[in-house]
Design a protein around this motif. Structure first.
Motif, PDB file in Angstrom:
ATOM      1  N   ARG A  79     -45.943  45.099  36.278  1.00  0.00           N
ATOM      2  CA  ARG A  79     -44.846  44.511  37.263  1.00  0.00           C
ATOM      3  C   ARG A  79     -44.854  42.918  37.265  1.00  0.00           C
ATOM      4  NH1 ARG A  79     -49.012  47.395  41.358  1.00  0.00           N
ATOM      5  NH2 ARG A  79     -48.046  49.545  42.058  1.00  0.00           N
ATOM      6  N   PRO A  80     -43.868  42.284  37.708  1.00  0.00           N
ATOM      7  CA  PRO A  80     -43.941  41.205  38.005  1.00  0.00           C
ATOM      8  C   PRO A  80     -44.403  40.388  38.462  1.00  0.00           C
ATOM      9  CG  PRO A  80     -41.841  42.185  38.611  1.00  0.00           C
ATOM     10  CD  PRO A  80     -42.922  43.200  38.886  1.00  0.00           C
ATOM     11  N   PRO A  81     -45.274  39.313  37.892  1.00  0.00           N
ATOM     12  CA  PRO A  81     -46.125  38.587  38.565  1.00  0.00           C
ATOM     13  C   PRO A  81     -45.656  38.010  40.095  1.00  0.00           C
ATOM     14  CG  PRO A  81     -45.219  37.099  37.075  1.00  0.00           C
ATOM     15  CD  PRO A  81     -44.358  38.752  37.021  1.00  0.00           C
ATOM     16  N   GLY A  82     -46.918  37.851  41.031  1.00  0.00           N
ATOM     17  CA  GLY A  82     -46.485  37.952  42.480  1.00  0.00           C
ATOM     18  C   GLY A  82     -47.673  38.807  43.209  1.00  0.00           C
ATOM     19  N   PRO A  83     -47.586  39.106  44.446  1.00  0.00           N
ATOM     20  CA  PRO A  83     -48.962  39.297  44.900  1.00  0.00           C
ATOM     21  C   PRO A  83     -49.989  40.753  44.969  1.00  0.00           C
ATOM     22  CG  PRO A  83     -47.180  39.606  46.519  1.00  0.00           C
ATOM     23  CD  PRO A  83     -46.938  39.088  45.185  1.00  0.00           C
ATOM     24  N   ILE A  84     -48.705  41.570  44.412  1.00  0.00           N
ATOM     25  CA  ILE A  84     -49.587  42.778  43.851  1.00  0.00           C
ATOM     26  C   ILE A  84     -50.202  42.892  42.637  1.00  0.00           C
ATOM     27  CG2 ILE A  84     -49.184  45.295  44.369  1.00  0.00           C
ATOM     28  CD1 ILE A  84     -47.256  44.946  46.394  1.00  0.00           C
ATOM     29  N   PRO A  85     -51.256  43.367  41.652  1.00  0.00           N
ATOM     30  CA  PRO A  85     -51.196  43.429  40.473  1.00  0.00           C
ATOM     31  C   PRO A  85     -51.377  44.769  39.684  1.00  0.00           C
ATOM     32  CG  PRO A  85     -53.108  43.559  42.233  1.00  0.00           C
ATOM     33  CD  PRO A  85     -52.143  43.010  42.444  1.00  0.00           C
ATOM     34  N   SER A  86     -50.504  44.804  38.291  1.00  0.00           N
ATOM     35  CA  SER A  86     -50.383  46.043  38.179  1.00  0.00           C
ATOM     36  C   SER A  86     -51.914  46.553  37.548  1.00  0.00           C
ATOM     37  CB  SER A  86     -49.878  45.670  36.291  1.00  0.00           C
ATOM     38  OG  SER A  86     -48.958  44.976  36.377  1.00  0.00           O
ATOM     39  N   SER A  87     -51.752  47.964  38.031  1.00  0.00           N
ATOM     40  CA  SER A  87     -52.784  48.880  38.299  1.00  0.00           C
ATOM     41  C   SER A  87     -52.870  49.339  36.433  1.00  0.00           C
ATOM     42  CB  SER A  87     -52.397  49.520  38.682  1.00  0.00           C
ATOM     43  OG  SER A  87     -51.632  50.624  38.499  1.00  0.00           O
ATOM     44  N   MET A  88     -51.713  49.363  35.695  1.00  0.00           N
ATOM     45  CA  MET A  88     -52.051  50.323  34.531  1.00  0.00           C
ATOM     46  C   MET A  88     -53.123  50.773  34.090  1.00  0.00           C
ATOM     47  SD  MET A  88     -50.627  47.070  32.743  1.00  0.00           S
ATOM     48  CE  MET A  88     -50.866  48.038  31.461  1.00  0.00           C
ATOM     49  N   LEU A  89     -52.393  52.052  35.475  1.00  0.00           N
ATOM     50  CA  LEU A  89     -53.520  53.374  35.748  1.00  0.00           C
ATOM     51  C   LEU A  89     -52.851  54.154  34.253  1.00  0.00           C
ATOM     52  CD1 LEU A  89     -54.327  54.986  37.636  1.00  0.00           C
ATOM     53  CD2 LEU A  89     -52.875  56.473  37.950  1.00  0.00           C
ATOM     54  N   GLY A  90     -51.523  54.344  33.947  1.00  0.00           N
ATOM     55  CA  GLY A  90     -51.412  55.246  32.706  1.00  0.00           C
ATOM     56  C   GLY A  90     -52.187  54.655  31.193  1.00  0.00           C
ATOM     57  N   LEU A  91     -51.984  53.642  31.175  1.00  0.00           N
ATOM     58  CA  LEU A  91     -53.068  53.102  30.009  1.00  0.00           C
ATOM     59  C   LEU A  91     -54.635  52.870  30.022  1.00  0.00           C
ATOM     60  CD1 LEU A  91     -53.106  50.966  27.633  1.00  0.00           C
ATOM     61  CD2 LEU A  91     -53.525  49.564  29.035  1.00  0.00           C
ATOM     62  N   GLU A  92     -54.901  52.673  31.434  1.00  0.00           N
ATOM     63  CA  GLU A  92     -56.299  53.306  31.210  1.00  0.00           C
ATOM     64  C   GLU A  92     -57.313  54.558  32.317  1.00  0.00           C
ATOM     65  OE1 GLU A  92     -57.589  51.849  35.583  1.00  0.00           O
ATOM     66  OE2 GLU A  92     -57.386  49.916  35.137  1.00  0.00           O
ATOM     67  N   ALA A  93     -56.053  55.498  31.605  1.00  0.00           N
ATOM     68  CA  ALA A  93     -56.161  57.249  31.745  1.00  0.00           C
ATOM     69  C   ALA A  93     -56.249  57.878  30.269  1.00  0.00           C
ATOM     70  CB  ALA A  93     -54.544  57.742  32.226  1.00  0.00           C
ATOM     71  N   LEU A  94     -55.162  56.945  29.708  1.00  0.00           N
ATOM     72  CA  LEU A  94     -55.044  57.419  27.885  1.00  0.00           C
ATOM     73  C   LEU A  94     -56.314  56.678  27.391  1.00  0.00           C
ATOM     74  CD1 LEU A  94     -53.847  58.105  25.448  1.00  0.00           C
ATOM     75  CD2 LEU A  94     -52.702  55.721  24.980  1.00  0.00           C
ATOM     76  N   THR A  95     -57.115  55.580  27.163  1.00  0.00           N
ATOM     77  CA  THR A  95     -57.776  54.854  27.482  1.00  0.00           C
ATOM     78  C   THR A  95     -59.463  55.294  27.551  1.00  0.00           C
ATOM     79  OG1 THR A  95     -58.281  53.339  28.273  1.00  0.00           O
ATOM     80  CG2 THR A  95     -56.789  52.701  25.870  1.00  0.00           C
ATOM     81  N   SER A  97     -61.079  54.486  30.433  1.00  0.00           N
ATOM     82  CA  SER A  97     -61.708  53.517  31.449  1.00  0.00           C
ATOM     83  C   SER A  97     -61.804  53.887  32.693  1.00  0.00           C
ATOM     84  CB  SER A  97     -60.961  52.532  30.719  1.00  0.00           C
ATOM     85  OG  SER A  97     -59.837  52.108  31.265  1.00  0.00           O
ATOM     86  N   LEU A  98     -61.006  54.521  33.179  1.00  0.00           N
ATOM     87  CA  LEU A  98     -60.862  55.623  34.604  1.00  0.00           C
ATOM     88  C   LEU A  98     -62.187  55.779  34.383  1.00  0.00           C
ATOM     89  CD1 LEU A  98     -57.781  57.441  34.742  1.00  0.00           C
ATOM     90  CD2 LEU A  98     -58.330  55.390  35.859  1.00  0.00           C
ATOM     91  N   ASP A  99     -63.203  55.947  33.737  1.00  0.00           N
ATOM     92  CA  ASP A  99     -64.980  56.648  34.182  1.00  0.00           C
ATOM     93  C   ASP A  99     -65.224  55.651  34.125  1.00  0.00           C
ATOM     94  OD1 ASP A  99     -63.302  59.129  33.815  1.00  0.00           O
ATOM     95  OD2 ASP A  99     -63.228  59.370  31.572  1.00  0.00           O
ATOM     96  N   ASP A 100     -65.050  54.140  33.202  1.00  0.00           N
ATOM     97  CA  ASP A 100     -65.851  52.980  33.402  1.00  0.00           C
ATOM     98  C   ASP A 100     -65.836  52.218  34.554  1.00  0.00           C
ATOM     99  OD1 ASP A 100     -66.136  53.664  31.041  1.00  0.00           O
ATOM    100  OD2 ASP A 100     -64.780  51.942  30.246  1.00  0.00           O
ATOM    101  N   PHE A 101     -66.977  52.209  35.138  1.00  0.00           N
ATOM    102  CA  PHE A 101     -67.925  51.497  36.255  1.00  0.00           C
ATOM    103  C   PHE A 101     -68.415  49.977  35.761  1.00  0.00           C
ATOM    104  CE2 PHE A 101     -70.846  50.215  39.119  1.00  0.00           C
ATOM    105  CZ  PHE A 101     -70.848  51.236  40.779  1.00  0.00           C
TER     106      PHE A 101
END
Length: 141
Positions: A79-95, A97-101
């Motif tokens: 996302r453009p820089p601003g109040p809502i950060p990028s979640s990068m959900l696709g990258l986390e699912a690929l790597t 890292s969604l399972d990391d705590f």
């Protein structure tokens, strides 16, 4: 021939715009990361190398290359820089890292800290488009 008497904005590679980036501290440049954090990073890197070797031996050398290409593509969507950060959900699912705590799961999110400066969306877009120099977002106060 006259030489220009302009003072450069960068001295030693550090941005010296105190109004935009705040005062520079030397401690953050001298002190490295925490020993546990560096140990975690080296362990994570070693695990990724082992996983890559297993994938090469199982599926051939093209499969890890395809995964690297997917990782590069998914790391670009932000996302453009601003109040809502990028979640990068696709990258986390690929790597995986969604399972990391991580620490942000049980401690406060660093972006919600009182000492974090608000993001300047206009400056962030100028940096992203190459019109300005400096970090996209300011650091902690």
């Amino acid at each position: 021939m006259e030489s220009s008497k302009a003072i450069p904005h960068e001295i030693g590679g550090i941005q010296n715009d105190a109004l935009r980036f705040g005062l520079q501290g030397v401690k953050s440049d001298l002190v490295g990361s925490h020993p546990v954090e560096s140990l975690y990073e080296t362990t994570r890197r070693t695990q990724e190398e082992m996983k890559r070797k297993v994938l090469v031996n199982t599926y051939g050398s093209a499969f890890p290359l395809k995964m690297d290409l997917d990782r590069q593509i998914l790391s670009r969507f932000q996302r453009p820089p601003g109040p809502i950060p990028s979640s990068m959900l696709g990258l986390e699912a690929l790597t995986g890292s969604l399972d990391d705590f991580g620490f942000e799961d049980y401690l406060n999110d660093p972006r919600e800290s009182e000492s974090l400066r608000p993001l300047d969306m206009h400056h962030g877009m100028e940096v992203r488009l190459g019109l300005s120099k400096g970090p996209v977002c300011p650091s902690f106060m």
